[in-house]
Design a protein around this motif. Sequence first.
Motif, mmCIF file in Angstrom:
data_model
loop_
_atom_site.group_PDB
_atom_site.id
_atom_site.type_symbol
_atom_site.label_atom_id
_atom_site.label_comp_id
_atom_site.label_asym_id
_atom_site.label_seq_id
_atom_site.Cartn_x
_atom_site.Cartn_y
_atom_site.Cartn_z
ATOM 1 N N GLU A 17 -9.012 -21.536 -54.403
ATOM 2 C CA GLU A 17 -10.449 -22.282 -55.133
ATOM 3 C C GLU A 17 -10.686 -23.483 -54.333
ATOM 4 N N VAL A 18 -9.372 -24.167 -54.013
ATOM 5 C CA VAL A 18 -9.647 -25.700 -53.537
ATOM 6 C C VAL A 18 -10.174 -25.341 -51.986
ATOM 7 N N ALA A 19 -9.510 -24.528 -51.339
ATOM 8 C CA ALA A 19 -9.972 -24.159 -50.182
ATOM 9 C C ALA A 19 -11.409 -23.864 -50.026
ATOM 10 N N ARG A 20 -11.958 -23.289 -50.982
ATOM 11 C CA ARG A 20 -13.324 -22.791 -50.932
ATOM 12 C C ARG A 20 -14.275 -24.091 -51.214
ATOM 13 N N GLU A 21 -13.754 -24.848 -52.333
ATOM 14 C CA GLU A 21 -14.637 -26.038 -52.443
ATOM 15 C C GLU A 21 -14.615 -27.171 -51.487
ATOM 16 N N VAL A 22 -13.464 -27.492 -50.671
ATOM 17 C CA VAL A 22 -13.170 -28.316 -49.668
ATOM 18 C C VAL A 22 -14.220 -28.067 -48.452
ATOM 19 N N GLU A 32 -8.691 -23.751 -44.890
ATOM 20 C CA GLU A 32 -7.891 -22.297 -45.043
ATOM 21 C C GLU A 32 -6.809 -22.657 -45.969
ATOM 22 N N ASP A 33 -6.410 -21.555 -46.986
ATOM 23 C CA ASP A 33 -5.397 -21.847 -47.514
ATOM 24 C C ASP A 33 -4.290 -21.146 -46.740
ATOM 25 N N ASP A 39 -0.567 -26.339 -49.031
ATOM 26 C CA ASP A 39 -1.214 -24.877 -49.600
ATOM 27 C C ASP A 39 -2.945 -24.869 -48.900
ATOM 28 N N VAL A 40 -3.224 -26.026 -48.517
ATOM 29 C CA VAL A 40 -4.584 -25.880 -47.577
ATOM 30 C C VAL A 40 -4.615 -26.776 -46.556
ATOM 31 N N ILE A 41 -5.091 -25.987 -45.330
ATOM 32 C CA ILE A 41 -5.306 -27.217 -44.145
ATOM 33 C C ILE A 41 -6.766 -27.046 -43.695
ATOM 34 N N VAL A 42 -7.168 -28.558 -43.818
ATOM 35 C CA VAL A 42 -8.595 -28.835 -43.536
ATOM 36 C C VAL A 42 -8.965 -29.267 -42.149
#
Length: 77
Positions: A17-22, A32-33, A39-42
Amino acid sequence: MVQAYILIQTDVGKAAEVAREVGQITGVTLAEDVTGPYDVIVRAEARSVDELGQLVVSKVQNLEGITRTLTCPVVHI
């Protein structure tokens, strides 16, 4: 142009969910998660270091489910 990787830790079960929102934030080029200590790399980009800081503090860190971030600016040596 300043580029950086933002490593994100999330609440349990919130990574996707965080990956989608970011990924929808202007300036974010990839989100991507993943598994591991984060947990997520941006991947993000901005016109300046100050603008990058504003992106992280005012947009990324304010999302629900994020517990910690680590910003790693890209350098070309």
